[in-house]
Design a protein around this motif. Structure first.
Motif, mmCIF file in Angstrom:
data_model
loop_
_atom_site.group_PDB
_atom_site.id
_atom_site.type_symbol
_atom_site.label_atom_id
_atom_site.label_comp_id
_atom_site.label_asym_id
_atom_site.label_seq_id
_atom_site.Cartn_x
_atom_site.Cartn_y
_atom_site.Cartn_z
ATOM 1 N N ARG A 121 0.839 -1.188 0.000
ATOM 2 C CA ARG A 121 0.000 0.000 0.000
ATOM 3 C C ARG A 121 0.882 1.249 0.000
ATOM 4 O O ARG A 121 1.929 1.285 0.641
ATOM 5 C CB ARG A 121 -0.885 -0.027 1.243
ATOM 6 C CG ARG A 121 -1.771 1.168 1.423
ATOM 7 C CD ARG A 121 -2.542 1.026 2.722
ATOM 8 N NE ARG A 121 -3.329 2.203 3.026
ATOM 9 C CZ ARG A 121 -4.011 2.377 4.140
ATOM 10 N NH1 ARG A 121 -3.989 1.421 5.061
ATOM 11 N NH2 ARG A 121 -4.700 3.478 4.346
ATOM 12 N N LEU A 135 1.978 4.533 1.377
ATOM 13 C CA LEU A 135 1.858 5.114 2.714
ATOM 14 C C LEU A 135 2.339 6.557 2.746
ATOM 15 O O LEU A 135 3.318 6.901 2.073
ATOM 16 C CB LEU A 135 2.685 4.304 3.719
ATOM 17 C CG LEU A 135 2.323 2.826 3.916
ATOM 18 C CD1 LEU A 135 3.271 2.184 4.916
ATOM 19 C CD2 LEU A 135 0.878 2.669 4.371
ATOM 20 N N SER A 136 1.652 7.366 3.524
ATOM 21 C CA SER A 136 2.169 8.708 3.803
ATOM 22 C C SER A 136 3.334 8.566 4.781
ATOM 23 O O SER A 136 3.570 7.492 5.347
ATOM 24 C CB SER A 136 1.072 9.584 4.413
ATOM 25 O OG SER A 136 0.711 9.090 5.702
ATOM 26 N N GLU A 194 2.030 7.516 8.141
ATOM 27 C CA GLU A 194 1.632 6.109 8.160
ATOM 28 C C GLU A 194 2.857 5.198 8.189
ATOM 29 O O GLU A 194 2.866 4.165 8.876
ATOM 30 C CB GLU A 194 0.780 5.795 6.933
ATOM 31 C CG GLU A 194 -0.601 6.437 6.955
ATOM 32 C CD GLU A 194 -1.338 6.246 5.648
ATOM 33 O OE1 GLU A 194 -2.560 6.047 5.682
ATOM 34 O OE2 GLU A 194 -0.681 6.300 4.581
ATOM 35 N N TYR A 214 4.284 5.175 11.682
ATOM 36 C CA TYR A 214 3.410 4.401 12.562
ATOM 37 C C TYR A 214 3.616 2.897 12.344
ATOM 38 O O TYR A 214 3.739 2.135 13.315
ATOM 39 C CB TYR A 214 1.942 4.769 12.316
ATOM 40 C CG TYR A 214 0.997 3.996 13.200
ATOM 41 C CD1 TYR A 214 0.546 4.528 14.398
ATOM 42 C CD2 TYR A 214 0.574 2.708 12.848
ATOM 43 C CE1 TYR A 214 -0.306 3.808 15.230
ATOM 44 C CE2 TYR A 214 -0.275 1.982 13.660
ATOM 45 C CZ TYR A 214 -0.710 2.537 14.852
ATOM 46 O OH TYR A 214 -1.533 1.808 15.667
ATOM 47 N N ARG A 215 3.624 2.456 11.084
ATOM 48 C CA ARG A 215 3.759 1.034 10.783
ATOM 49 C C ARG A 215 5.063 0.465 11.346
ATOM 50 O O ARG A 215 5.086 -0.639 11.905
ATOM 51 C CB ARG A 215 3.725 0.820 9.270
ATOM 52 C CG ARG A 215 2.394 1.146 8.610
ATOM 53 C CD ARG A 215 1.342 0.105 8.898
ATOM 54 N NE ARG A 215 0.152 0.296 8.070
ATOM 55 C CZ ARG A 215 -0.964 -0.370 8.215
ATOM 56 N NH1 ARG A 215 -1.085 -1.247 9.188
ATOM 57 N NH2 ARG A 215 -2.004 -0.139 7.436
ATOM 58 N N PHE A 268 -4.525 1.836 14.469
ATOM 59 C CA PHE A 268 -4.037 2.527 13.270
ATOM 60 C C PHE A 268 -5.096 3.487 12.739
ATOM 61 O O PHE A 268 -4.811 4.660 12.453
ATOM 62 C CB PHE A 268 -3.653 1.505 12.202
ATOM 63 C CG PHE A 268 -3.206 2.122 10.898
ATOM 64 C CD1 PHE A 268 -1.916 2.592 10.745
ATOM 65 C CD2 PHE A 268 -4.086 2.243 9.825
ATOM 66 C CE1 PHE A 268 -1.502 3.168 9.536
ATOM 67 C CE2 PHE A 268 -3.689 2.818 8.633
ATOM 68 C CZ PHE A 268 -2.381 3.275 8.488
ATOM 69 N N ASN A 269 -6.317 2.999 12.580
ATOM 70 C CA ASN A 269 -7.395 3.853 12.070
ATOM 71 C C ASN A 269 -7.684 5.013 13.013
ATOM 72 O O ASN A 269 -7.912 6.149 12.573
ATOM 73 C CB ASN A 269 -8.658 3.027 11.857
ATOM 74 C CG ASN A 269 -8.534 2.092 10.674
ATOM 75 O OD1 ASN A 269 -7.770 2.357 9.747
ATOM 76 N ND2 ASN A 269 -9.271 0.991 10.702
ATOM 77 N N ILE A 272 -4.548 7.506 12.767
ATOM 78 C CA ILE A 272 -4.294 8.140 11.467
ATOM 79 C C ILE A 272 -5.519 8.866 10.922
ATOM 80 O O ILE A 272 -5.425 10.012 10.450
ATOM 81 C CB ILE A 272 -3.801 7.103 10.440
ATOM 82 C CG1 ILE A 272 -2.513 6.432 10.930
ATOM 83 C CG2 ILE A 272 -3.568 7.761 9.077
ATOM 84 C CD1 ILE A 272 -1.328 7.344 11.073
ATOM 85 N N TYR A 273 -6.687 8.246 10.969
ATOM 86 C CA TYR A 273 -7.850 8.770 10.261
ATOM 87 C C TYR A 273 -8.896 9.438 11.159
ATOM 88 O O TYR A 273 -9.614 10.314 10.702
ATOM 89 C CB TYR A 273 -8.530 7.649 9.469
ATOM 90 C CG TYR A 273 -7.624 6.990 8.471
ATOM 91 C CD1 TYR A 273 -7.004 7.730 7.467
ATOM 92 C CD2 TYR A 273 -7.377 5.620 8.522
ATOM 93 C CE1 TYR A 273 -6.165 7.133 6.549
ATOM 94 C CE2 TYR A 273 -6.539 5.009 7.605
ATOM 95 C CZ TYR A 273 -5.931 5.767 6.622
ATOM 96 O OH TYR A 273 -5.106 5.169 5.716
ATOM 97 N N ASN A 290 7.424 0.772 2.286
ATOM 98 C CA ASN A 290 6.456 0.106 3.157
ATOM 99 C C ASN A 290 7.207 -0.991 3.904
ATOM 100 O O ASN A 290 7.928 -1.778 3.272
ATOM 101 C CB ASN A 290 5.316 -0.497 2.317
ATOM 102 C CG ASN A 290 4.153 -0.984 3.153
ATOM 103 O OD1 ASN A 290 4.331 -1.746 4.097
ATOM 104 N ND2 ASN A 290 2.950 -0.556 2.805
#
Length: 533
Positions: free
Chosen positions: A166, A168-169, A172, A175-176, A206-207, A210-211, A280
């Protein structure tokens, strides 16, 4: 597990094939299974893979040719590992194709393919030798012979292969990497090091982070991530060999900088980041490249296709990170190539061009034909300049005049040739050479590389070259087929090594489909082959 070759190559008297009705046998012998069983399966060299097994007496291995044949059929028919195993048990075509109709029990289990692939990966990591690549190219050469392709005309092209990751910003990505290390610590009974960071282990964190936060909190959230990263790096200095720790170190070193004892994200003013930066953490080998206005994250592949009157076969392939240039692919390919017994023509596009590549190709008895030229344009008249052997002195100009003097400029690998002014001013080629006039002489800057480019440009205007250029266009279909029918952009594996292995299976499947069409007389250059079955 000890190595043993598969001796079950012939149909026995009590073979299951003899139980089929004449009608069933006719259908089977008209399917892809007969061509695979008679022309592909027998050419698989099991001995190549004997190094993967023990030389001591122990339980024998699953037949290697059955495994490799199954891997090819898996890609040919777009099946999963489990579906291949099930098909071998339930579909008589698979058993016929893999010569297992006389087996009391089919040899493949749910782990056979996975374990074989892992053995190949481990062997390549240890020795640097890709056994599977050698097997696929050996099968390709055998297929070319079956199709009566002599290999004197080949064409080459490259394609971008997207990693199954994916986009990723930067937030993100941070975070990962942090979450992976926290989960590793929690799983390995080191939860004392993740005090106050347990939330990274929660499924919905995560959600939420981030979101489900306001966009105005971006700077605050990045500050929290950088703080947590520094804390983890300080607490886990003894875990240098742990992959999760290495990924976090890599991410922090590539994406951040410490200024006045405070860590922050890098900006454009800090310098551009290279294409090798982590895209990633799921696939650390994937790289970034922008080509033709599109962004790509993953890998690139290079294919060489042998072409003739009866069709074409991909006889070699390369697979690497996507920031490797086409010219580098070609150079690597030529360096590994043996000197050809007969003159071979290799047709490529302009991205593969270059004086060094042309010289290297000539040393292998290969004529490199590029359908376009990159770099500065050269007037075709410049191809008439004559140089000494090492290109450090101009002998004559296009008009046949000898220079009054000549100076070699090592830094630019060019020659500054001085000609008598009266000769240059009356020369009909003056508008092409564009000399600079001085009081007594006219000077021309020229190089052996410039001459070769001019000669290549002149050849591109010949009828022979135009026919070769038309022939090269056919290789453009291969990337399209690999992407649309063999799903190279959706391989369910991560990492260059694993992606390369799966890519090799897809090449083998593509070549078998070409052979099947040839045997069935379905046309030489069909772009969209129908589903076999």
């Amino acid at each position: 597990m000890s190595f043993r070759t598969n001796e079950s190559q012939q149909i026995s008297l009590f073979d299951c094939f003899n139980v089929l009705t004449p009608r069933e046998q006719k259908v089977l012998l008209n399917s892809w299974a007969k061509v695979f069983a008679e022309e592909v399966f027998p050419t698989i060299d099991e001995e190549r893979f004997s190094v993967l097994y023990s030389d001591k007496a122990s339980r024998p291995n699953t037949p290697v040719n059955v495994i490799i044949g199954a891997l090819i059929l898996k890609e040919l028919l777009n099946l999963s590992d489990d579906e291949v195993v099930e098909s071998l048990m339930m579909d008589f075509r698979f058993r016929y194709a893999l010569h297992t109709t006389s087996f009391e029990e089919q040899p493949l289990s749910d782990k056979s393919l996975t374990r074989f692939r892992q053995r190949c990966y481990d062997y390549e990591e240890t020795t640097g030798i890709d056994l599977y690549h050698g097997c696929v190219t050996e099968l390709a050469v055998a297929t070319a012979k079956l199709m009566k392709l002599d290999g004197r005309i080949r064409r080459m092209d490259s394609l971008m292969v997207e990693a199954n990751i994916r986009k990723l910003s930067r937030m993100e990505l941070l975070y990962r990497c942090i979450a992976k290390l926290v989960k590793y610590l929690d799983k390995n009974d080191m939860s004392d090091r993740i005090f106050s960071m347990n939330h990274y282990c929660e499924d919905d964190d995560f959600n939420q982070f981030i979101y489900h936060s306001r966009s105005t909190d971006v700077e605050d959230r990045i500050s929290i991530l950088l703080r947590d990263a520094d804390t983890l790096l300080d607490r886990c200095k003894d875990l240098e060999d742990v992959t999760e720790y290495q990924l976090l170190v890599r991410c922090i070193s590539e994406q951040t900088i410490v200024e006045n004892n405070v860590r922050r994200l890098k900006t454009k003013s800090d310098g551009m980041m290279s294409s090798n930066v982590l895209q990633n953490p799921s696939d650390p080998d994937a790289t970034f490249r922008e080509k033709a206005g599109k962004q790509h994250r993953g890998y690139s592949a290079n294919i060489e296709e042998t072409v003739g009157a009866n069709g074409s076969v991909v006889t070699d392939y390369q697979f690497d990170q996507n920031n490797k240039s086409d010219s580098s692919f070609l150079k690597e390919h030529l360096e590994q190539m043996d000197v050809q017994e007969e003159k071979t023509i290799l047709i490529t596009d302009g991205a593969f061009s270059g004086t060094e590549n042309a010289k290297l190709a000539a040393s292998k008895n290969v004529e490199l034909v590029t359908t376009n030229l990159t770099g500065r344009n050269s007037d075709i008249v410049m191809g008439a300049f004559a140089f000494n052997e090492d290109g450090t002195e101009v002998i004559t100009c296009p008009a046949g005049n000898h220079p009054k003097s000549c100076t070699y400029i090592k830094q630019t690998d060019t020659c500054m040739a001085s000609f008598k002014k009266d000769l240059c001013e009356k020369c009909p080629f003056r508008i092409h050479c564009k000399p600079k006039s001085f009081k007594r002489v006219c000077k021309v800057r020229v190089s052996k590389t410039m001459r070769e480019r001019a000669r290549a440009k002149a050849r591109m205007q010949t009828e022979e070259f135009k026919n070769l250029a038309k022939l090269r266009n056919g290789v453009e279909t291969i990337p399209s087929i690999l992407k649309n029918q063999y799903n190279v952009n959706k391989m369910n594996v991560h990492g260059k090594q694993r992606c390369k292995f799966f890519f090799g299976s897809k090449i083998a499947a593509l070549n078998f489909r070409k052979l099947f069409r040839y045997r069935k007389g379905l046309g030489h250059y069909a772009i969209n082959p129908v589903l076999i079955g």
